[in-house]
Design a protein around this motif. Structure first.
Motif, PDB file in Angstrom:
ATOM      1  N   ASP A  35      22.101  -8.386   5.552  1.00  0.00           N
ATOM      2  CA  ASP A  35      22.699  -8.907   4.326  1.00  0.00           C
ATOM      3  C   ASP A  35      21.608  -9.110   3.282  1.00  0.00           C
ATOM      4  N   GLY A  36      21.884  -8.712   2.094  1.00  0.00           N
ATOM      5  CA  GLY A  36      20.964  -8.887   0.973  1.00  0.00           C
ATOM      6  C   GLY A  36      21.810  -8.982  -0.281  1.00  0.00           C
ATOM      7  N   ALA A  37      21.408  -8.266  -1.328  1.00  0.00           N
ATOM      8  CA  ALA A  37      22.242  -8.216  -2.524  1.00  0.00           C
ATOM      9  C   ALA A  37      23.607  -7.618  -2.173  1.00  0.00           C
ATOM     10  N   LEU A  38      23.619  -6.719  -1.192  1.00  0.00           N
ATOM     11  CA  LEU A  38      24.857  -6.175  -0.634  1.00  0.00           C
ATOM     12  C   LEU A  38      25.007  -6.698   0.790  1.00  0.00           C
ATOM     13  N   SER A  39      26.238  -6.986   1.178  1.00  0.00           N
ATOM     14  CA  SER A  39      26.483  -7.454   2.546  1.00  0.00           C
ATOM     15  C   SER A  39      26.352  -6.297   3.530  1.00  0.00           C
ATOM     16  N   ALA A  40      26.122  -6.648   4.789  1.00  0.00           N
ATOM     17  CA  ALA A  40      26.073  -5.628   5.839  1.00  0.00           C
ATOM     18  C   ALA A  40      27.391  -4.852   5.885  1.00  0.00           C
ATOM     19  N   ARG A  41      28.511  -5.535   5.688  1.00  0.00           N
ATOM     20  CA  ARG A  41      29.818  -4.866   5.683  1.00  0.00           C
ATOM     21  C   ARG A  41      29.892  -3.825   4.576  1.00  0.00           C
ATOM     22  N   THR A  42      29.452  -4.200   3.394  1.00  0.00           N
ATOM     23  CA  THR A  42      29.454  -3.251   2.274  1.00  0.00           C
ATOM     24  C   THR A  42      28.571  -2.054   2.586  1.00  0.00           C
ATOM     25  N   LYS A  43      27.424  -2.299   3.182  1.00  0.00           N
ATOM     26  CA  LYS A  43      26.521  -1.202   3.522  1.00  0.00           C
ATOM     27  C   LYS A  43      27.142  -0.276   4.566  1.00  0.00           C
ATOM     28  N   GLU A  44      27.851  -0.836   5.544  1.00  0.00           N
ATOM     29  CA  GLU A  44      28.534   0.007   6.533  1.00  0.00           C
ATOM     30  C   GLU A  44      29.621   0.839   5.861  1.00  0.00           C
ATOM     31  N   LEU A  45      30.340   0.243   4.919  1.00  0.00           N
ATOM     32  CA  LEU A  45      31.352   1.009   4.176  1.00  0.00           C
ATOM     33  C   LEU A  45      30.694   2.141   3.392  1.00  0.00           C
ATOM     34  N   MET A  46      29.539   1.884   2.839  1.00  0.00           N
ATOM     35  CA  MET A  46      28.800   2.933   2.145  1.00  0.00           C
ATOM     36  C   MET A  46      28.426   4.053   3.117  1.00  0.00           C
ATOM     37  N   MET A  47      28.004   3.667   4.322  1.00  0.00           N
ATOM     38  CA  MET A  47      27.635   4.680   5.318  1.00  0.00           C
ATOM     39  C   MET A  47      28.853   5.496   5.747  1.00  0.00           C
ATOM     40  N   VAL A  48      30.022   4.867   5.805  1.00  0.00           N
ATOM     41  CA  VAL A  48      31.254   5.619   6.087  1.00  0.00           C
ATOM     42  C   VAL A  48      31.471   6.659   4.989  1.00  0.00           C
ATOM     43  N   ALA A  49      31.379   6.244   3.745  1.00  0.00           N
ATOM     44  CA  ALA A  49      31.588   7.183   2.631  1.00  0.00           C
ATOM     45  C   ALA A  49      30.564   8.313   2.659  1.00  0.00           C
ATOM     46  N   ALA A  67      31.784  -0.977  10.819  1.00  0.00           N
ATOM     47  CA  ALA A  67      32.399  -1.606   9.652  1.00  0.00           C
ATOM     48  C   ALA A  67      33.533  -2.535  10.088  1.00  0.00           C
ATOM     49  N   VAL A  68      34.325  -2.093  11.044  1.00  0.00           N
ATOM     50  CA  VAL A  68      35.420  -2.923  11.558  1.00  0.00           C
ATOM     51  C   VAL A  68      34.864  -4.189  12.205  1.00  0.00           C
ATOM     52  N   LYS A  69      33.803  -4.044  13.004  1.00  0.00           N
ATOM     53  CA  LYS A  69      33.177  -5.219  13.647  1.00  0.00           C
ATOM     54  C   LYS A  69      32.706  -6.231  12.614  1.00  0.00           C
ATOM     55  N   LEU A  70      32.305  -5.737  11.458  1.00  0.00           N
ATOM     56  CA  LEU A  70      31.824  -6.616  10.390  1.00  0.00           C
ATOM     57  C   LEU A  70      32.958  -7.115   9.491  1.00  0.00           C
ATOM     58  N   GLY A  71      34.200  -6.825   9.878  1.00  0.00           N
ATOM     59  CA  GLY A  71      35.345  -7.371   9.167  1.00  0.00           C
ATOM     60  C   GLY A  71      36.021  -6.452   8.174  1.00  0.00           C
ATOM     61  N   ALA A  72      35.590  -5.208   8.088  1.00  0.00           N
ATOM     62  CA  ALA A  72      36.226  -4.274   7.149  1.00  0.00           C
ATOM     63  C   ALA A  72      37.647  -3.968   7.615  1.00  0.00           C
ATOM     64  N   THR A  73      38.545  -3.901   6.671  1.00  0.00           N
ATOM     65  CA  THR A  73      39.940  -3.578   6.963  1.00  0.00           C
ATOM     66  C   THR A  73      40.171  -2.076   6.849  1.00  0.00           C
ATOM     67  N   ARG A  74      41.309  -1.636   7.346  1.00  0.00           N
ATOM     68  CA  ARG A  74      41.697  -0.230   7.210  1.00  0.00           C
ATOM     69  C   ARG A  74      41.709   0.157   5.728  1.00  0.00           C
ATOM     70  N   LYS A  75      42.279  -0.710   4.892  1.00  0.00           N
ATOM     71  CA  LYS A  75      42.360  -0.421   3.461  1.00  0.00           C
ATOM     72  C   LYS A  75      40.963  -0.262   2.850  1.00  0.00           C
ATOM     73  N   GLU A  76      40.025  -1.136   3.212  1.00  0.00           N
ATOM     74  CA  GLU A  76      38.655  -1.031   2.684  1.00  0.00           C
ATOM     75  C   GLU A  76      37.990   0.258   3.152  1.00  0.00           C
ATOM     76  N   ASP A 105      42.946   4.703  14.119  1.00  0.00           N
ATOM     77  CA  ASP A 105      44.075   4.589  15.044  1.00  0.00           C
ATOM     78  C   ASP A 105      43.598   4.230  16.441  1.00  0.00           C
ATOM     79  N   GLU A 106      42.498   4.822  16.885  1.00  0.00           N
ATOM     80  CA  GLU A 106      41.941   4.490  18.206  1.00  0.00           C
ATOM     81  C   GLU A 106      41.523   3.038  18.283  1.00  0.00           C
ATOM     82  N   LEU A 107      41.042   2.489  17.157  1.00  0.00           N
ATOM     83  CA  LEU A 107      40.611   1.084  17.097  1.00  0.00           C
ATOM     84  C   LEU A 107      41.764   0.136  16.819  1.00  0.00           C
ATOM     85  N   ASN A 108      42.953   0.696  16.584  1.00  0.00           N
ATOM     86  CA  ASN A 108      44.128  -0.109  16.209  1.00  0.00           C
ATOM     87  C   ASN A 108      43.872  -0.946  14.960  1.00  0.00           C
ATOM     88  N   VAL A 109      43.199  -0.338  13.981  1.00  0.00           N
ATOM     89  CA  VAL A 109      42.918  -1.019  12.714  1.00  0.00           C
ATOM     90  C   VAL A 109      43.871  -0.486  11.672  1.00  0.00           C
TER      91      VAL A 109
END
Length: 109
Positions: A35-49, A67-76, A105-109
């Motif tokens: 976590d820094g200026a960007l959260s770890a979750r945001t960074k994982e979402l960036m890595m997904v993109a 990203a899911v472990k860090l709280g990202a939703t399916r929508k995010e 779907d495999e993660l049921n998210v």
């Protein structure tokens, strides 16, 4: 590719083969994901993109679950995919609609 990949296991195997390189990469990843200026979750979402843009299915098997472990939703996660689609076009649509949806779907998210 459609099988579920345990990237953590694959990375451990690779680390046994080239420990210096893999330890250096793990250190870099640990530093970047903090976590820094960007959260770890945001960074994982960036890595997904980025993984969708680069069409790296193996990367997606690592970063979507993280990203899911860090709280990202399916929508995010799908919004992250949408940014990749804007930047990478049709191939990103293919990866987003096939690979990311399968993982979610495999993660049921």
């Amino acid at each position: 590719m459609t099988e579920i990949i345990d990237m953590d296991e694959k990375v451990k195997i690779m680390a046994g083969q080239i420990p210096g390189v893999m330890n250096a990469l793990a250190g870099l990843h640990s530093e970047v994901i903090k976590d820094g200026a960007l959260s770890a979750r945001t960074k994982e979402l960036m890595m997904v993109a980025i993984a969708v843009s680069l069409r790296c299915e193996y990367c997606l098997w690592k970063h979507v679950p993280e990203a899911v472990k860090l709280g990202a939703t399916r929508k995010e996660i799908l919004e992250a995919v949408s940014t990749a689609i804007v930047m990478a076009g049709g191939p990103a649509v293919a990866y987003g609609s096939v690979v990311v949806l399968k993982i979610l779907d495999e993660l049921n998210v």
